[in-house]
Motif scaffolding. Structure first.
Motif, short mmCIF file in Angstrom:
data_model
loop_
_atom_site.label_atom_id
_atom_site.label_comp_id
_atom_site.label_asym_id
_atom_site.label_seq_id
_atom_site.Cartn_x
_atom_site.Cartn_y
_atom_site.Cartn_z
N SER A 591 -39.80 -18.89 28.75
CA SER A 591 -38.98 -18.63 27.56
C SER A 591 -39.49 -17.37 26.89
CB SER A 591 -39.03 -19.82 26.60
OG SER A 591 -40.31 -19.92 26.02
N ILE A 592 -38.56 -16.58 26.41
CA ILE A 592 -38.96 -15.36 25.71
C ILE A 592 -38.20 -15.26 24.40
CG2 ILE A 592 -39.58 -13.99 27.75
CD1 ILE A 592 -36.80 -12.61 27.38
N TRP A 593 -38.69 -14.38 23.57
CA TRP A 593 -38.10 -14.15 22.25
C TRP A 593 -37.94 -12.65 22.14
CZ3 TRP A 593 -41.91 -13.76 17.64
CH2 TRP A 593 -41.22 -13.40 16.46
N SER A 594 -36.74 -12.22 21.83
CA SER A 594 -36.56 -10.77 21.73
C SER A 594 -35.89 -10.42 20.40
CB SER A 594 -35.73 -10.27 22.91
OG SER A 594 -34.45 -10.87 22.90
N GLU A 595 -36.18 -9.23 19.92
CA GLU A 595 -35.66 -8.74 18.64
C GLU A 595 -35.44 -7.24 18.76
OE1 GLU A 595 -34.92 -10.63 16.19
OE2 GLU A 595 -36.27 -12.36 16.12
N PRO A 596 -34.63 -6.69 17.85
CA PRO A 596 -34.53 -5.22 17.83
C PRO A 596 -35.70 -4.61 17.05
CG PRO A 596 -32.88 -6.22 16.38
CD PRO A 596 -33.72 -7.33 16.92
N ALA A 597 -36.33 -3.59 17.64
CA ALA A 597 -37.42 -2.89 16.95
C ALA A 597 -37.44 -1.44 17.44
CB ALA A 597 -38.76 -3.56 17.24
N VAL A 598 -37.47 -0.50 16.49
CA VAL A 598 -37.49 0.93 16.84
C VAL A 598 -38.42 1.65 15.86
CG1 VAL A 598 -35.20 1.12 17.89
CG2 VAL A 598 -35.43 1.22 15.40
N PRO A 599 -38.84 2.87 16.19
CA PRO A 599 -39.67 3.62 15.24
C PRO A 599 -38.91 3.81 13.93
CG PRO A 599 -39.70 4.68 17.38
CD PRO A 599 -38.68 3.59 17.46
N ALA A 600 -39.65 3.77 12.81
CA ALA A 600 -39.02 3.90 11.49
C ALA A 600 -38.23 5.20 11.44
CB ALA A 600 -40.11 3.90 10.41
N GLY A 601 -37.10 5.12 10.79
CA GLY A 601 -36.27 6.32 10.68
C GLY A 601 -35.05 6.21 11.57
N GLN A 602 -35.19 5.51 12.71
CA GLN A 602 -34.00 5.31 13.55
C GLN A 602 -33.24 4.09 13.02
OE1 GLN A 602 -34.88 4.99 17.72
NE2 GLN A 602 -36.31 6.72 17.71
N PRO A 603 -31.90 4.09 13.19
CA PRO A 603 -31.15 2.89 12.78
C PRO A 603 -31.52 1.71 13.69
CG PRO A 603 -29.72 4.44 13.93
CD PRO A 603 -31.04 5.14 13.74
N ILE A 604 -31.59 0.52 13.11
CA ILE A 604 -31.91 -0.65 13.92
C ILE A 604 -30.70 -1.01 14.77
CG2 ILE A 604 -32.57 -3.09 13.85
CD1 ILE A 604 -33.99 -2.55 11.25
N PRO A 605 -30.84 -1.04 16.09
CA PRO A 605 -29.67 -1.30 16.95
C PRO A 605 -29.22 -2.75 16.87
CG PRO A 605 -31.66 -1.09 18.26
CD PRO A 605 -32.06 -0.82 16.85
N GLU A 606 -27.97 -2.98 17.34
CA GLU A 606 -27.43 -4.35 17.33
C GLU A 606 -28.16 -5.22 18.34
OE1 GLU A 606 -25.26 -5.65 15.43
OE2 GLU A 606 -24.60 -3.85 14.35
N ARG A 607 -28.46 -4.60 19.48
CA ARG A 607 -29.03 -5.41 20.57
C ARG A 607 -30.54 -5.41 20.50
NH1 ARG A 607 -25.18 -5.52 25.77
NH2 ARG A 607 -23.25 -5.67 24.60
N ASP A 608 -31.12 -6.47 21.03
CA ASP A 608 -32.58 -6.58 21.04
C ASP A 608 -33.16 -5.49 21.94
OD1 ASP A 608 -32.16 -8.73 19.48
OD2 ASP A 608 -32.46 -10.21 21.08
N THR A 609 -34.27 -4.94 21.50
CA THR A 609 -34.86 -3.85 22.28
C THR A 609 -36.24 -4.20 22.82
OG1 THR A 609 -35.83 -2.92 20.29
CG2 THR A 609 -33.65 -2.10 20.93
N ALA A 610 -36.84 -5.27 22.35
CA ALA A 610 -38.19 -5.56 22.80
C ALA A 610 -38.44 -7.06 22.82
CB ALA A 610 -39.23 -4.89 21.88
N VAL A 611 -39.37 -7.46 23.71
CA VAL A 611 -39.84 -8.84 23.71
C VAL A 611 -40.85 -8.97 22.58
CG1 VAL A 611 -41.29 -10.45 24.99
CG2 VAL A 611 -39.41 -9.27 26.14
N PHE A 612 -40.72 -10.04 21.79
CA PHE A 612 -41.65 -10.27 20.68
C PHE A 612 -42.57 -11.45 20.99
CE2 PHE A 612 -40.96 -8.06 16.50
CZ PHE A 612 -40.25 -6.99 17.05
#
Lengths: 890, 108
Positions: A591-612
């Motif tokens: 089982s995994i958990w994913s969320e959107p995360a990007v460097p500050a300043g970029q808009p947070i995308p709709e889709r998850d970008t990383a495993v948390f």
């Protein structure tokens, strides 16, 4: 009609009074001869001459009898019976020979039946419901999707169920597991969550009580549960009073409304649903799973029945028309237009669903087909081997066959008899083979069950399996019966009776080529086995970026952070514990958990970008995930301090183009809330979602800082211990139980979790290895048989050679040389064949080419060694021939 | 004198005809056949006995053991009702065949 009755009566009479009829025929023919010779004597021929002439005129008593017998109705039945009895006498005369043949074939047929049993159970068996052939599976593909997905959302299933012009019933289902029982006596029970039309669609009737209906699948309705027939028998001793009782499911009372019919354990093949509840009850039973009912989660497999008169293509066409009209309300309203549009233009696919659904199918179809091919080759080798043995024996029976031919048996009769012997041998082997299969298919299921989930398959032999085995056995019997039969009846009886050795010259070419074929085929299997074994080795030696050995895992329910801290402190004082930590997820848990995360300043995308992963202090030390720079999380990272994160190389590579990410800020959404995180550490990549999958971009956040998010967190404790894992596990359990007296505490080993992901590879390595070795053993028996036979036949020649001064060593070298020649030819054919065959399994290999030199060389060395060993004994026997005895022989 | 081969399918007819007059044993049938055919036919016992057995099993003949003319036990075959019907049918067909063949030969 009367003719038919007469025939039937005569067949019966023949069967009942066979001996009398034979006797009468004999009497009649004797009378004929006497009358005929009496007439000749009256004409002046001497008595003895008259009788001889009379018999000559008759054309031979036995020949006439044989012709009468073939004209007789029921003669075929009678012949078969006689041949079977004769064959059994032949087997009894040479039991060792018979046992070797039956065992060889039993292993070959058994292996085939075992693999076929698994294929049957996994892919071919109908669900035990009325008219399973009319069930269809509904698949779904958004316009931007690549392939049809098997999972749909709850709102879509409900919407489809309302389309009564298309469907007679639509049911969604998903496997689950519930903790059942009162505190202190909780058991994990396999379960299913289904939509209201589930049982109606399947067409099932309850054993007692009632099954779930549409009214149960309504939010806020009292939680109703249906239990399986087996669970009813085990837990309630099949008492009718079970209906109406309350089960404590995850602490919540659910009323048992009925028992599903015996034999039915759910539509998810390979797992057993002992408890079935409606989807709408899920938020009450598992509050954390409430979101599954929303339109954004695709998790229900769908089985349906079409309305009478509606064809599959018609239904697909109508769905295409209807979907745009009904889709609007069932698509997640919070999704952006870019994601909603492909959903509105989605397509449906209807395929056969009568065999249920299982994730195992996708996982095991290819391995099972590869294994099926391998066992077919094993059987081919076994057949070639048995043919060799029978041919060798056929020469011993040449005289017997010649005698029978010369006293009036037709060639067809003798071939029939030899074929019956062959079929009988293979049927005997099939009976033993079904036994072999029965045992080994259970072993196979246990092997698969070491994977992420327990697998329960119905393996009782059904007519598919018995039919398959019967066909295989008969084909096998004919395969190895025909050649010896044709061979031994081809020679003229006069030559055979003189025991002329020249007649076996054609056989002496056939035997070595059969052995060569066996060598070539077993080389193919050995190379395959080598590839799978090396794949497993490569995976086991592969560094996934963490170390699982010595780590224990404990899954807990949601706990207050303070209590967790206390538990960890307790554990750290246990003898042998090196370090301990807590996290939301562990690598390879499935089982995994994913969320959107990007460097500050970029808009947070709709889709998850990383495993948390939420991780506590000492997490990286405990898992031995190397920290490349920065710091680990500590006890001081709390809800009151700055929100921090640690990223892995993959994430840093993607978002910081490989620059040092320390001190950079991330914008993320955690549980739907926007968060700003400061990167305080960089760790190495881990293959957390599968050893064969690329390491995912990962963001670790402090476990303690997850409070305040609105989803419940299920912590897993990680404990690295030195010394015996069993002792450490015991001590850890005792330490935990003291503070959590009512919880069931299951301490498991991290290595088991890692190994569970290799179950397919382990199965392939084990079975391919076993089949490869089996093939080599059978091929070596064939080689041994051939050499022993040729040494026995050439005793005289060897004697002459020795008399002329040949040394023992030369004789041994001569025999070994002929063996090596056969093996080399076999290898010469086998290597290209293996190369061709192995490309078929290329996708199943890991860090390995199908032309892996180690696998090919290993197979060649193993095969040659085994062959030399098999050849050594006949060679030894040849060398110990006494020239004097040999020359006097014959 | 050279013997003729018995044409395919006519042995049944001849056996039935011979047995229609009186019950006979195997050797008797073969002798009678030779005599009636004026020694043009000589039936091979290897064909005669299978034929007798088949007719018996189909219920056209019935067999019984009784003493022969010179007090030997022999198996005597006689026609059953079904055998008589069969004979009539065969005979009728045979007459049509011969008539047809003769017509062809004479018409040519």
């Amino acid at each position: 009609m009367t003719t038919f009755m007469h025939r039937l009566a005569s067949v019966l009479r023949w069967l009942l009074q066979r001996n009398r009829a034979e006797q009468q025929l004999d009497d009649e023919l004797q009378t004929f001869i006497e009358m005929s010779s009496a007439k000749k004597m009256r004409d002046g021929v001497p008595a003895a001459e008259a009788r001889r002439l009379a018999i000559l005129e008759l054309g031979g008593i036995e020949q006439v009898k044989e012709r009468v017998r073939t004209y007789r109705h029921g003669a075929l039945l009678d012949d078969v019976g006689r041949d079977v009895r004769y064959a059994i006498r032949m087997f009894a005369r040479d039991p060792g020979f018979t046992v070797v043949i039956v065992l060889t074939l039993a292993l070959g047929i058994g292996a085939n039946t075992a693999i076929f049993t698994l294929i049957d159970a996994l892919m071919l068996r109908w669900l035990p419901v009325p008219n399973p052939q009319h069930l269809i599976q509904v698949k779904f593909r958004p316009a931007d999707g690549i392939e049809f997905a098997e999972s749909l959302s709850y709102p879509i299933v409900r919407a489809l169920a309302d389309q009564h012009e298309i469907f007679a019933g639509v049911a969604g289902f998903s496997s689950n597991a519930f903790d059942v029982g009162s505190p202190g006596n909780v058991k994990r029970v396999p379960a299913a969550v289904v939509t209201g039309e589930y049982y109606e669609t399947l067409g099932l009737n309850p054993a007692i009580g009632r099954l779930l209906t549409r009214d149960d699948d309504v939010r806020g309705a009292p939680v109703a549960a249906v239990i399986s027939y087996g669970y009813w028998q085990r837990q309630f001793a099949a008492s009718p009073a079970a209906v109406g009782q309350a089960l404590l499911i995850n602490g919540l009372p659910a009323v048992i409304v009925g028992v599903s019919p015996g034999g039915f354990v759910g539509t998810d093949v390979g797992s057993v649903a002992d408890i079935t509840v409606p989807v709408a009850a899920l938020p009450q039973i598992k509050p954390d799973a409430a979101s599954l009912l929303g339109s954004g989660n695709f998790w229900l497999r769908v089985i349906a029945r079409l309305q009478t008169g509606v064809s599959v293509s018609e239904a697909e066409t109508r769905l295409r028309v209807v979907w745009p009209l009904i889709s609007e309300p069932v698509i997640a309203p919070h999704w952006p237009a870019s994601r909603r549009k492909p959903m509105l233009n989605a397509a449906f696919q209807l395929s056969r669903g009568g065999t249920g659904w299982t994730y195992l199918r996708e996982m095991y179809t290819r391995p099972l087909l590869v294994l099926m091919a391998m066992v077919a080759v094993v059987l081919l080798i076994a057949c070639a081997n048995v043919t060799t043995l029978l041919l060798a024996r056929a020469s011993a029976r040449q005289r017997e066959v010649a005698v029978r031919l010369s006293i009036g048996a037709s060639r067809g009769r003798i071939i029939q008899q030899l074929l019956i012997e062959g079929t009988l041998l293979s049927l005997l082997a099939a009976v033993c083979g079904i036994g072999v299969a029965w045992l080994s298919s259970r072993f196979l299921v246990n092997l698969i069950s070491t994977g992420p989930a327990r697998v329960v398959l119905d393996l009782t032999p059904n007519w598919h399996i018995l039919g398959f085995t019967g066909l295989v056995a008969i084909a096998t019997g004919i395969f190895f019966g025909v050649t010896p039969a044709l061979q031994s009846t081809s020679a003229a009886p006069s030559l055979a009776l003189r025991e002329d050795n020249r007649i076996s010259s054609s056989r002496s070419r056939l035997l070595p080529s059969l052995v060569t074929a066996q060598v070539a085929l077993s080389l193919v299997l050995l190379v395959g086995a080598g590839l799978f074994v090396r794949t497993l080795q490569n995976l086991q030696n592969f560094d996934p970026g963490f170390r699982s050995d010595g780590v224990l895992l404990v899954d807990l329910g949601p706990q207050p952070t303070a209590l967790l801290q206390q538990l960890l402190n307790d554990i750290r004082t246990v003898r042998g514990v090196v370090s301990a930590s807590v996290s939301t997820h562990t690598p390879l848990s499935g089982s995994i958990w994913s969320e959107p995360a990007v460097p500050a300043g970029q808009p947070i995308p709709e889709r998850d970008t990383a495993v948390f992963v939420g991780a506590g202090s000492h997490f990286f030390a405990t898992m031995q995930i190397p920290l490349l720079s920065g710091r680990e999380f500590t006890e001081y990272d709390s809800p009151n301090t700055a929100a921090v994160a640690i990223v892995n190389e993959q994430f840093a590579h993607q978002y910081f183009s490989g620059q040092n990410p320390l001190g950079r800020q991330l914008s993320a959404k955690i549980g739907g809330r926007k968060r700003d995180l400061e990167v305080v550490g960089l760790v190495k990549n881990t293959n957390a979602v599968g050893l064969r999958k690329a390491p995912p971009r990962t963001v670790y956040v402090p476990y303690a800082q997850l409070t305040g998010t609105d989803f419940p967190v299920y912590p897993t404790l990680e404990i690295r211990a030195a010394g015996s894992p069993g002792q450490a596990a015991f001590a850890v359990r005792r330490a935990l139980q003291r503070r959590l007296p009512s919880a069931t505490i299951d301490v498991r080993q991290f290595t088991t979790q890692v190994n569970a992901t290799l179950v397919k590879e382990r199965m392939m390595a084990t079975l391919a290895g076993a089949f490869g070795l089996l093939a080599v053993v059978v091929a070596c028996i064939g080689l041994y048989g051939l050499l022993a036979y040729s040494v026995a036949r050439r005793t005289k020649e060897i004697g002459i050679r020795m008399a002329l001064g040949a040394q023992r060593n030369q004789i041994i070298a001569h025999v070994l040389g002929s063996a090596i020649r056969l093996v080399l030819i076999g290898i010469g054919i086998g290597v290209p064949a293996a190369w061709l065959a192995s490309r078929w399994v290329e996708s199943m290999l890991f860090e390995l080419k199908p032309t892996d030199p180690a696998a090919i060389a290993g197979a060649m060395v193993l095969l040659t060694t085994a062959a030399l060993l098999a050849a050594y004994f006949p060679a030894q026997r040849a060398a110990s021939v006494d020239p004097l005895v040999a020359l006097r022989h014959e | 004198m050279d013997k003729l081969d018995i044409p395919q399918g006519t042995l049944d007819l001849m056996i039935l005809t011979i047995l229609a007059r009186e019950p006979l044993h195997g050797y008797g049938i073969s002798q009678k056949l030779a005599a009636l055919s004026q020694d043009h036919f000589q039936v091979n016992p290897g064909s005669l006995f299978p034929c007798l057995y088949r007719l018996e099993q189909d219920g056209k003949l019935k067999a019984e053991w009784r003493p022969s003319e010179n007090n030997r036990r022999a198996k005597y075959y006689r026609l059953t009702q079904a055998g008589k019907r069969q004979l009539e049918q065969h005979r009728e067909r045979w007459e049509r065949i011969t008539f047809a063949i003769t017509s062809v030969l004479e018409g040519a």
